[in-house]
Scaffold this motif. Structure first.
Motif, PDB file in Angstrom:
ATOM      1  N   PRO A   1       0.815  -1.224   0.000  1.00  0.00           N
ATOM      2  CA  PRO A   1       0.000   0.000   0.000  1.00  0.00           C
ATOM      3  C   PRO A   1       0.847   1.273   0.000  1.00  0.00           C
ATOM      4  CG  PRO A   1      -0.733  -1.548   1.697  1.00  0.00           C
ATOM      5  CD  PRO A   1       0.585  -2.033   1.202  1.00  0.00           C
ATOM      6  N   MET A   2       0.344   2.296  -0.667  1.00  0.00           N
ATOM      7  CA  MET A   2       0.993   3.597  -0.754  1.00  0.00           C
ATOM      8  C   MET A   2      -0.085   4.644  -1.004  1.00  0.00           C
ATOM      9  SD  MET A   2       2.446   3.561  -4.659  1.00  0.00           S
ATOM     10  CE  MET A   2       2.108   5.321  -4.896  1.00  0.00           C
ATOM     11  N   LEU A   3       0.281   5.894  -0.783  1.00  0.00           N
ATOM     12  CA  LEU A   3      -0.591   7.011  -1.117  1.00  0.00           C
ATOM     13  C   LEU A   3      -0.046   7.697  -2.357  1.00  0.00           C
ATOM     14  CD1 LEU A   3      -1.287   8.551   2.413  1.00  0.00           C
ATOM     15  CD2 LEU A   3      -2.886   7.251   0.983  1.00  0.00           C
ATOM     16  N   GLY A   4      -0.845   7.766  -3.406  1.00  0.00           N
ATOM     17  CA  GLY A   4      -0.397   8.443  -4.612  1.00  0.00           C
ATOM     18  C   GLY A   4      -0.336   9.942  -4.428  1.00  0.00           C
ATOM     19  N   THR A   5      -1.182  10.486  -3.546  1.00  0.00           N
ATOM     20  CA  THR A   5      -1.324  11.935  -3.430  1.00  0.00           C
ATOM     21  C   THR A   5      -1.267  12.369  -1.973  1.00  0.00           C
ATOM     22  OG1 THR A   5      -2.765  11.885  -5.377  1.00  0.00           O
ATOM     23  CG2 THR A   5      -2.728  13.911  -4.092  1.00  0.00           C
ATOM     24  N   VAL A   6      -0.305  13.231  -1.676  1.00  0.00           N
ATOM     25  CA  VAL A   6      -0.206  13.915  -0.387  1.00  0.00           C
ATOM     26  C   VAL A   6       0.321  15.311  -0.691  1.00  0.00           C
ATOM     27  CG1 VAL A   6       0.744  13.931   1.940  1.00  0.00           C
ATOM     28  CG2 VAL A   6       0.414  11.747   0.767  1.00  0.00           C
ATOM     29  N   GLY A   7      -0.292  16.339  -0.124  1.00  0.00           N
ATOM     30  CA  GLY A   7       0.219  17.667  -0.414  1.00  0.00           C
ATOM     31  C   GLY A   7      -0.455  18.758   0.394  1.00  0.00           C
ATOM     32  N   VAL A   8       0.027  19.972   0.189  1.00  0.00           N
ATOM     33  CA  VAL A   8      -0.480  21.161   0.872  1.00  0.00           C
ATOM     34  C   VAL A   8      -0.978  22.157  -0.168  1.00  0.00           C
ATOM     35  CG1 VAL A   8       1.077  20.851   2.839  1.00  0.00           C
ATOM     36  CG2 VAL A   8       1.809  22.244   0.891  1.00  0.00           C
ATOM     37  N   ALA A   9      -1.613  23.222   0.284  1.00  0.00           N
ATOM     38  CA  ALA A   9      -2.063  24.260  -0.636  1.00  0.00           C
ATOM     39  C   ALA A   9      -0.865  24.965  -1.264  1.00  0.00           C
ATOM     40  CB  ALA A   9      -2.936  25.271   0.099  1.00  0.00           C
ATOM     41  N   PRO A  10      -0.916  25.275  -2.570  1.00  0.00           N
ATOM     42  CA  PRO A  10       0.187  25.974  -3.224  1.00  0.00           C
ATOM     43  C   PRO A  10       0.311  27.414  -2.732  1.00  0.00           C
ATOM     44  CG  PRO A  10      -1.291  24.934  -4.825  1.00  0.00           C
ATOM     45  CD  PRO A  10      -1.987  24.919  -3.508  1.00  0.00           C
ATOM     46  N   ALA A  11       1.426  28.019  -3.103  1.00  0.00           N
ATOM     47  CA  ALA A  11       1.672  29.419  -2.749  1.00  0.00           C
ATOM     48  C   ALA A  11       0.911  30.352  -3.699  1.00  0.00           C
ATOM     49  CB  ALA A  11       3.166  29.713  -2.812  1.00  0.00           C
ATOM     50  N   GLY A  12       0.832  31.607  -3.304  1.00  0.00           N
ATOM     51  CA  GLY A  12       0.311  32.655  -4.180  1.00  0.00           C
ATOM     52  C   GLY A  12      -1.159  32.565  -4.497  1.00  0.00           C
ATOM     53  N   GLY A  13      -1.922  31.858  -3.671  1.00  0.00           N
ATOM     54  CA  GLY A  13      -3.347  31.738  -3.932  1.00  0.00           C
ATOM     55  C   GLY A  13      -3.689  30.820  -5.090  1.00  0.00           C
ATOM     56  N   GLU A  14      -2.719  30.049  -5.579  1.00  0.00           N
ATOM     57  CA  GLU A  14      -2.987  29.155  -6.707  1.00  0.00           C
ATOM     58  C   GLU A  14      -3.927  28.023  -6.309  1.00  0.00           C
ATOM     59  OE1 GLU A  14       0.487  27.542  -8.457  1.00  0.00           O
ATOM     60  OE2 GLU A  14       1.198  29.448  -9.260  1.00  0.00           O
ATOM     61  N   VAL A  15      -4.668  27.549  -7.276  1.00  0.00           N
ATOM     62  CA  VAL A  15      -5.498  26.357  -7.130  1.00  0.00           C
ATOM     63  C   VAL A  15      -5.050  25.379  -8.192  1.00  0.00           C
ATOM     64  CG1 VAL A  15      -7.833  25.422  -7.227  1.00  0.00           C
ATOM     65  CG2 VAL A  15      -7.440  27.690  -6.235  1.00  0.00           C
ATOM     66  N   GLN A  16      -4.592  24.206  -7.774  1.00  0.00           N
ATOM     67  CA  GLN A  16      -4.070  23.203  -8.695  1.00  0.00           C
ATOM     68  C   GLN A  16      -4.907  21.938  -8.616  1.00  0.00           C
ATOM     69  OE1 GLN A  16      -1.464  23.190 -10.828  1.00  0.00           O
ATOM     70  NE2 GLN A  16      -0.122  24.890 -10.243  1.00  0.00           N
ATOM     71  N   SER A  17      -5.079  21.282  -9.757  1.00  0.00           N
ATOM     72  CA  SER A  17      -5.811  20.023  -9.810  1.00  0.00           C
ATOM     73  C   SER A  17      -5.131  18.973  -8.931  1.00  0.00           C
ATOM     74  CB  SER A  17      -5.874  19.521 -11.255  1.00  0.00           C
ATOM     75  OG  SER A  17      -6.272  18.165 -11.303  1.00  0.00           O
ATOM     76  N   SER A  18      -5.957  18.124  -8.316  1.00  0.00           N
ATOM     77  CA  SER A  18      -5.411  17.029  -7.507  1.00  0.00           C
ATOM     78  C   SER A  18      -4.713  15.975  -8.365  1.00  0.00           C
ATOM     79  CB  SER A  18      -6.520  16.365  -6.692  1.00  0.00           C
ATOM     80  OG  SER A  18      -7.526  15.831  -7.529  1.00  0.00           O
ATOM     81  N   LEU A  19      -4.789  16.098  -9.687  1.00  0.00           N
ATOM     82  CA  LEU A  19      -4.053  15.213 -10.588  1.00  0.00           C
ATOM     83  C   LEU A  19      -2.617  15.665 -10.802  1.00  0.00           C
ATOM     84  CD1 LEU A  19      -6.827  14.727 -13.295  1.00  0.00           C
ATOM     85  CD2 LEU A  19      -6.072  13.023 -11.622  1.00  0.00           C
ATOM     86  N   THR A  20      -2.251  16.836 -10.276  1.00  0.00           N
ATOM     87  CA  THR A  20      -0.959  17.450 -10.585  1.00  0.00           C
ATOM     88  C   THR A  20       0.028  17.316  -9.433  1.00  0.00           C
ATOM     89  OG1 THR A  20      -1.981  19.060 -12.061  1.00  0.00           O
ATOM     90  CG2 THR A  20       0.176  19.637 -11.174  1.00  0.00           C
ATOM     91  N   PRO A  21       1.273  16.885  -9.708  1.00  0.00           N
ATOM     92  CA  PRO A  21       2.347  16.991  -8.717  1.00  0.00           C
ATOM     93  C   PRO A  21       3.183  18.241  -8.986  1.00  0.00           C
ATOM     94  CG  PRO A  21       3.011  15.453 -10.438  1.00  0.00           C
ATOM     95  CD  PRO A  21       1.662  16.023 -10.848  1.00  0.00           C
ATOM     96  N   GLU A  22       3.602  18.902  -7.906  1.00  0.00           N
ATOM     97  CA  GLU A  22       4.396  20.120  -8.026  1.00  0.00           C
ATOM     98  C   GLU A  22       5.134  20.346  -6.715  1.00  0.00           C
ATOM     99  OE1 GLU A  22       5.395  23.274  -8.282  1.00  0.00           O
ATOM    100  OE2 GLU A  22       5.353  23.779 -10.423  1.00  0.00           O
ATOM    101  N   ARG A  23       5.595  21.594  -6.487  1.00  0.00           N
ATOM    102  CA  ARG A  23       6.341  21.893  -5.258  1.00  0.00           C
ATOM    103  C   ARG A  23       5.526  21.613  -4.011  1.00  0.00           C
ATOM    104  NH1 ARG A  23       9.667  27.541  -6.451  1.00  0.00           N
ATOM    105  NH2 ARG A  23      10.435  26.937  -8.509  1.00  0.00           N
ATOM    106  N   PHE A  24       4.216  21.743  -4.119  1.00  0.00           N
ATOM    107  CA  PHE A  24       3.342  21.527  -2.965  1.00  0.00           C
ATOM    108  C   PHE A  24       3.099  20.050  -2.691  1.00  0.00           C
ATOM    109  CE2 PHE A  24       0.783  22.141  -6.763  1.00  0.00           C
ATOM    110  CZ  PHE A  24      -0.034  21.036  -6.756  1.00  0.00           C
TER     111      PHE A  24
END
Length: 333
Positions: free
Chosen positions: A149-172
Protein backbone atom coordinates in the motif's frame (compact mmCIF):
# COMPACT_ATOMS: atom_id res chain seq x y z
CA UNK A 1 -1.72 12.31 21.45
CA UNK A 2 -5.09 13.45 20.12
CA UNK A 3 -6.65 11.01 17.64
CA UNK A 4 -9.28 12.16 15.13
CA UNK A 5 -11.32 9.88 12.87
CA UNK A 6 -12.68 11.36 9.65
CA UNK A 7 -14.62 9.67 6.86
CA UNK A 8 -15.72 12.20 4.22
CA UNK A 9 -19.11 12.10 2.59
CA UNK A 10 -19.00 12.13 -1.23
CA UNK A 11 -19.99 15.80 -1.21
CA UNK A 12 -16.97 16.56 1.01
CA UNK A 13 -14.35 15.30 -1.45
CA UNK A 14 -12.05 17.96 -2.87
CA UNK A 15 -10.41 17.83 -6.28
CA UNK A 16 -7.83 20.59 -5.92
CA UNK A 17 -4.94 21.70 -3.78
CA UNK A 18 -5.84 25.21 -2.70
CA UNK A 19 -9.22 26.89 -3.05
CA UNK A 20 -11.14 24.62 -0.64
CA UNK A 21 -12.45 25.27 2.86
CA UNK A 22 -10.92 23.13 5.62
CA UNK A 23 -12.66 19.91 6.56
CA UNK A 24 -11.33 20.27 10.12
CA UNK A 25 -8.80 22.17 12.20
CA UNK A 26 -6.14 20.17 14.03
CA UNK A 27 -3.24 20.80 16.38
CA UNK A 28 0.35 19.82 15.50
CA UNK A 29 1.04 16.30 16.75
CA UNK A 30 -2.46 15.05 15.98
CA UNK A 31 -3.02 11.53 14.70
CA UNK A 32 -5.62 11.18 11.96
CA UNK A 33 -7.46 8.03 10.95
CA UNK A 34 -8.79 8.79 7.48
CA UNK A 35 -10.73 7.04 4.73
CA UNK A 36 -10.15 8.00 1.11
CA UNK A 37 -11.91 7.00 -2.11
CA UNK A 38 -10.01 5.55 -5.06
CA UNK A 39 -8.78 7.74 -7.91
CA UNK A 40 -11.67 6.59 -10.14
CA UNK A 41 -14.20 7.73 -7.52
CA UNK A 42 -15.48 4.14 -7.40
CA UNK A 43 -16.63 4.41 -11.02
CA UNK A 44 -14.77 1.30 -12.23
CA UNK A 45 -15.92 -1.80 -10.39
CA UNK A 46 -16.02 -4.59 -13.01
CA UNK A 47 -13.91 -5.82 -15.92
CA UNK A 48 -16.70 -4.88 -18.29
CA UNK A 49 -16.62 -1.18 -17.37
CA UNK A 50 -15.46 1.07 -20.21
CA UNK A 51 -13.39 3.89 -18.68
CA UNK A 52 -14.39 6.60 -21.16
CA UNK A 53 -18.07 6.00 -20.43
CA UNK A 54 -17.68 5.61 -16.66
CA UNK A 55 -15.18 8.25 -15.59
CA UNK A 56 -16.15 11.86 -14.90
CA UNK A 57 -13.05 13.96 -15.70
CA UNK A 58 -14.17 16.56 -13.16
CA UNK A 59 -14.38 14.01 -10.34
CA UNK A 60 -11.10 12.14 -10.55
CA UNK A 61 -8.58 11.72 -7.73
CA UNK A 62 -10.86 12.82 -4.85
CA UNK A 63 -8.95 14.03 -1.80
CA UNK A 64 -9.73 13.71 1.89
CA UNK A 65 -9.21 17.10 3.53
CA UNK A 66 -7.95 19.72 3.51
CA UNK A 67 -6.94 20.04 7.15
CA UNK A 68 -5.99 23.34 8.75
CA UNK A 69 -3.01 22.94 11.11
CA UNK A 70 -3.00 25.49 13.90
CA UNK A 71 0.22 27.49 14.04
CA UNK A 72 1.39 26.55 10.55
CA UNK A 73 2.76 29.63 8.79
CA UNK A 74 4.39 30.15 5.39
CA UNK A 75 7.99 28.95 5.48
CA UNK A 76 7.41 26.26 8.11
CA UNK A 77 7.86 22.57 7.36
CA UNK A 78 4.80 20.33 7.67
CA UNK A 79 5.67 16.74 8.58
CA UNK A 80 3.22 14.00 7.59
CA UNK A 81 4.19 10.58 8.95
CA UNK A 82 2.45 7.49 7.53
CA UNK A 83 1.69 5.09 10.38
CA UNK A 84 -0.57 2.58 8.65
CA UNK A 85 -2.22 1.98 5.27
CA UNK A 86 -4.90 -0.70 5.02
CA UNK A 87 -7.01 -1.44 1.92
CA UNK A 88 -10.62 -0.50 2.58
CA UNK A 89 -12.09 -2.83 -0.06
CA UNK A 90 -11.66 -6.45 -1.09
CA UNK A 91 -10.61 -5.43 -4.59
CA UNK A 92 -8.72 -2.75 -6.49
CA UNK A 93 -9.09 -1.57 -10.08
CA UNK A 94 -6.77 -0.51 -12.87
CA UNK A 95 -7.44 0.64 -16.40
CA UNK A 96 -6.05 1.91 -19.66
CA UNK A 97 -7.64 5.21 -20.58
CA UNK A 98 -7.69 6.81 -24.05
CA UNK A 99 -4.86 9.31 -24.62
CA UNK A 100 -3.48 8.74 -21.12
CA UNK A 101 -0.44 6.75 -20.05
CA UNK A 102 3.28 6.48 -20.62
CA UNK A 103 3.25 4.45 -23.84
CA UNK A 104 0.50 6.07 -25.88
CA UNK A 105 -0.16 9.30 -27.70
CA UNK A 106 -1.57 11.93 -25.31
CA UNK A 107 -3.01 15.42 -25.53
CA UNK A 108 0.56 16.71 -25.08
CA UNK A 109 2.41 14.12 -27.14
CA UNK A 110 0.53 14.33 -30.42
CA UNK A 111 1.07 11.42 -32.81
CA UNK A 112 -0.76 10.20 -35.91
CA UNK A 113 -1.79 6.87 -34.45
CA UNK A 114 -4.97 6.57 -32.45
CA UNK A 115 -5.42 5.85 -28.78
CA UNK A 116 -4.51 2.43 -27.40
CA UNK A 117 -7.47 0.19 -26.49
CA UNK A 118 -9.22 1.05 -23.24
CA UNK A 119 -9.99 -1.65 -20.73
CA UNK A 120 -10.40 -2.38 -17.02
CA UNK A 121 -8.75 -4.93 -14.73
CA UNK A 122 -10.04 -5.93 -11.30
CA UNK A 123 -7.55 -7.19 -8.70
CA UNK A 124 -9.16 -9.28 -5.97
CA UNK A 125 -7.58 -8.81 -2.54
CA UNK A 126 -6.65 -11.85 -0.46
CA UNK A 127 -6.44 -10.37 3.04
CA UNK A 128 -4.97 -13.52 4.58
CA UNK A 129 -2.17 -13.89 2.03
CA UNK A 130 -1.86 -10.12 1.60
CA UNK A 131 -1.87 -10.37 -2.17
CA UNK A 132 -3.82 -8.93 -5.08
CA UNK A 133 -4.59 -11.10 -8.07
CA UNK A 134 -3.67 -10.13 -11.63
CA UNK A 135 -5.76 -11.85 -14.31
CA UNK A 136 -5.05 -11.36 -18.00
CA UNK A 137 -7.97 -10.25 -20.12
CA UNK A 138 -6.80 -12.50 -22.96
CA UNK A 139 -5.90 -16.03 -22.01
CA UNK A 140 -5.82 -17.57 -18.55
CA UNK A 141 -2.64 -16.12 -17.03
CA UNK A 142 -2.97 -15.39 -13.31
CA UNK A 143 -0.50 -14.05 -10.76
CA UNK A 144 -0.69 -13.20 -7.05
CA UNK A 145 1.22 -10.00 -6.29
CA UNK A 146 2.14 -8.79 -2.80
CA UNK A 147 0.05 -5.93 -1.42
CA UNK A 148 2.30 -2.88 -1.04
CA UNK A 149 0.00 0.00 0.00
CA UNK A 150 0.99 3.60 -0.75
CA UNK A 151 -0.59 7.01 -1.12
CA UNK A 152 -0.40 8.44 -4.61
CA UNK A 153 -1.32 11.94 -3.43
CA UNK A 154 -0.21 13.92 -0.39
CA UNK A 155 0.22 17.67 -0.41
CA UNK A 156 -0.48 21.16 0.87
CA UNK A 157 -2.06 24.26 -0.64
CA UNK A 158 0.19 25.97 -3.22
CA UNK A 159 1.67 29.42 -2.75
CA UNK A 160 0.31 32.66 -4.18
CA UNK A 161 -3.35 31.74 -3.93
CA UNK A 162 -2.99 29.16 -6.71
CA UNK A 163 -5.50 26.36 -7.13
CA UNK A 164 -4.07 23.20 -8.69
CA UNK A 165 -5.81 20.02 -9.81
CA UNK A 166 -5.41 17.03 -7.51
CA UNK A 167 -4.05 15.21 -10.59
CA UNK A 168 -0.96 17.45 -10.58
CA UNK A 169 2.35 16.99 -8.72
CA UNK A 170 4.40 20.12 -8.03
CA UNK A 171 6.34 21.89 -5.26
CA UNK A 172 3.34 21.53 -2.96
CA UNK A 173 3.45 17.73 -3.36
CA UNK A 174 0.19 16.53 -4.83
CA UNK A 175 -0.13 13.55 -7.16
CA UNK A 176 3.51 12.41 -6.99
CA UNK A 177 2.64 8.70 -7.30
CA UNK A 178 5.85 7.50 -5.69
CA UNK A 179 5.80 4.09 -3.96
CA UNK A 180 8.04 5.71 -1.33
CA UNK A 181 4.90 7.24 0.24
CA UNK A 182 4.32 4.12 2.30
CA UNK A 183 4.17 3.05 5.93
CA UNK A 184 7.15 4.36 7.88
CA UNK A 185 7.81 7.37 5.66
CA UNK A 186 7.71 10.97 6.84
CA UNK A 187 6.97 13.52 4.12
CA UNK A 188 8.03 17.15 4.55
CA UNK A 189 6.32 20.02 2.72
CA UNK A 190 6.89 23.74 2.83
CA UNK A 191 3.88 25.53 4.27
CA UNK A 192 2.66 28.07 1.71
CA UNK A 193 -0.49 29.41 3.34
CA UNK A 194 -1.64 29.83 6.90
CA UNK A 195 -2.74 26.46 8.26
CA UNK A 196 -0.91 24.51 5.50
CA UNK A 197 -4.22 23.01 4.26
CA UNK A 198 -3.01 19.49 3.53
CA UNK A 199 -4.94 16.63 1.94
CA UNK A 200 -4.35 12.97 1.12
CA UNK A 201 -5.86 10.48 -1.32
CA UNK A 202 -5.28 8.22 -4.33
CA UNK A 203 -4.62 5.03 -2.40
CA UNK A 204 -2.79 2.31 -4.31
CA UNK A 205 -2.73 -1.32 -3.21
CA UNK A 206 0.46 -1.61 -5.23
CA UNK A 207 2.19 0.24 -8.07
CA UNK A 208 5.34 -0.28 -10.10
CA UNK A 209 7.77 2.61 -10.41
CA UNK A 210 6.68 4.91 -13.22
CA UNK A 211 2.99 3.88 -13.12
CA UNK A 212 3.44 3.04 -16.81
CA UNK A 213 -0.16 2.79 -18.04
CA UNK A 214 -1.27 5.69 -15.84
CA UNK A 215 -3.17 3.76 -13.19
CA UNK A 216 -2.00 1.58 -10.30
CA UNK A 217 -4.11 -0.96 -8.43
CA UNK A 218 -6.41 1.84 -7.31
CA UNK A 219 -8.41 1.35 -4.14
CA UNK A 220 -10.15 3.00 -1.24
CA UNK A 221 -7.77 3.27 1.72
CA UNK A 222 -7.83 3.50 5.47
CA UNK A 223 -4.86 5.68 6.45
CA UNK A 224 -3.41 6.48 9.84
CA UNK A 225 -1.05 9.45 9.84
CA UNK A 226 0.54 11.79 12.37
CA UNK A 227 0.80 15.44 11.37
CA UNK A 228 3.37 17.70 13.03
CA UNK A 229 5.09 21.00 12.42
CA UNK A 230 8.69 22.22 12.32
CA UNK A 231 8.92 25.99 12.62
CA UNK A 232 10.92 27.43 9.73
CA UNK A 233 13.05 25.48 7.29
CA UNK A 234 10.32 24.53 4.84
CA UNK A 235 11.87 22.70 1.84
CA UNK A 236 11.52 24.12 -1.67
CA UNK A 237 10.39 20.67 -2.94
CA UNK A 238 8.93 17.70 -1.03
CA UNK A 239 11.43 15.74 1.03
CA UNK A 240 10.88 12.23 2.33
CA UNK A 241 12.61 10.31 5.08
CA UNK A 242 12.33 6.72 6.25
CA UNK A 243 14.64 4.62 8.39
CA UNK A 244 16.90 3.79 5.44
CA UNK A 245 16.86 6.80 3.07
CA UNK A 246 16.65 10.53 2.64
CA UNK A 247 14.71 11.42 -0.53
CA UNK A 248 13.64 14.41 -2.62
CA UNK A 249 10.80 14.46 -5.18
CA UNK A 250 11.01 16.70 -8.25
CA UNK A 251 8.03 17.13 -10.59
CA UNK A 252 8.13 18.84 -13.97
CA UNK A 253 8.24 18.29 -17.73
CA UNK A 254 10.41 17.22 -19.48
CA UNK A 255 11.39 14.38 -17.16
CA UNK A 256 15.06 15.37 -17.08
CA UNK A 257 14.00 18.59 -15.36
CA UNK A 258 12.27 16.50 -12.67
CA UNK A 259 15.56 14.66 -12.21
CA UNK A 260 17.50 17.93 -12.06
CA UNK A 261 15.15 19.35 -9.43
CA UNK A 262 15.49 16.30 -7.19
CA UNK A 263 19.28 16.21 -7.64
CA UNK A 264 19.81 19.90 -6.91
CA UNK A 265 17.57 19.77 -3.85
CA UNK A 266 19.41 16.70 -2.55
CA UNK A 267 22.72 18.53 -3.01
CA UNK A 268 21.34 21.36 -0.87
CA UNK A 269 20.09 18.85 1.72
CA UNK A 270 23.42 17.01 1.92
CA UNK A 271 25.12 20.37 2.29
CA UNK A 272 22.90 21.27 5.24
CA UNK A 273 23.19 17.82 6.86
CA UNK A 274 26.96 17.48 6.63
CA UNK A 275 28.26 21.04 6.13
CA UNK A 276 29.35 20.33 2.56
CA UNK A 277 30.07 22.91 -0.10
CA UNK A 278 27.82 22.49 -3.19
CA UNK A 279 30.52 21.06 -5.46
CA UNK A 280 31.56 18.52 -2.84
CA UNK A 281 27.94 17.52 -2.31
CA UNK A 282 27.53 17.29 -6.11
CA UNK A 283 30.51 14.94 -6.36
CA UNK A 284 29.32 12.81 -3.45
CA UNK A 285 25.77 12.56 -4.79
CA UNK A 286 27.11 11.39 -8.15
CA UNK A 287 28.53 8.31 -6.44
CA UNK A 288 25.70 7.39 -4.06
CA UNK A 289 22.34 8.45 -5.52
CA UNK A 290 19.50 6.18 -6.54
CA UNK A 291 16.88 7.65 -8.88
CA UNK A 292 13.58 5.76 -9.10
CA UNK A 293 11.01 7.25 -11.48
CA UNK A 294 7.75 7.86 -9.64
CA UNK A 295 5.43 8.60 -12.57
CA UNK A 296 5.68 9.30 -16.30
CA UNK A 297 1.96 9.91 -16.81
CA UNK A 298 0.72 12.86 -14.77
CA UNK A 299 0.48 16.48 -15.81
CA UNK A 300 4.05 16.69 -14.48
CA UNK A 301 6.45 13.76 -14.28
CA UNK A 302 7.91 12.93 -10.86
CA UNK A 303 11.41 11.62 -10.14
CA UNK A 304 12.88 10.71 -6.75
CA UNK A 305 16.52 11.12 -5.75
CA UNK A 306 17.33 8.98 -2.73
CA UNK A 307 20.51 8.40 -0.72
CA UNK A 308 21.07 5.57 1.74
CA UNK A 309 21.71 6.62 5.31
CA UNK A 310 23.96 3.57 5.72
CA UNK A 311 26.73 5.05 3.52
CA UNK A 312 26.72 8.42 5.29
CA UNK A 313 27.57 9.65 8.77
CA UNK A 314 24.70 9.93 11.21
CA UNK A 315 22.66 13.02 10.43
CA UNK A 316 19.56 14.73 11.76
CA UNK A 317 17.02 16.34 9.43
CA UNK A 318 14.26 18.68 10.60
CA UNK A 319 15.44 18.43 14.22
CA UNK A 320 15.24 14.63 14.14
CA UNK A 321 11.45 14.63 13.99
CA UNK A 322 11.27 11.46 11.85
CA UNK A 323 12.68 9.30 14.64
CA UNK A 324 10.35 10.96 17.13
CA UNK A 325 7.34 10.33 14.89
CA UNK A 326 8.34 6.70 14.46
CA UNK A 327 8.35 6.34 18.24
CA UNK A 328 4.96 8.02 18.56
CA UNK A 329 3.56 5.80 15.78
CA UNK A 330 4.17 2.72 17.91
CA UNK A 331 1.56 3.98 20.35
CA UNK A 332 -1.09 3.69 17.61
CA UNK A 333 -0.49 0.08 16.63
Amino acid sequence: MEIIDFVPRPDQFVYTFGGAAPAATIEPGTALRLWSEDAFNNAITTRSDVPSSKLDPHRLNPQTGPFYVNGAEPGDALAVHIVDLTPARRWGASATIPLFGGLTATDRTSLLHGALPEAAWIYDLDTEAQTVGFQSRSGDFELALPVEPMLGTVGVAPAGGEVQSSLTPERFGGNMDTPELRVGTTAFFSVNVEGAMFSIGDGHYRQGEGEACGTAVEGAMNSTIIVDLVKGGGPLWPRLENDEYWMVVGSSRPMEDSWRISQVEMIHWLGALFDLEPMDAYQLLTQISLVPVANVVDTNYSVVTKVAKSVLPEGSAFNGIHADLRQRARQLR
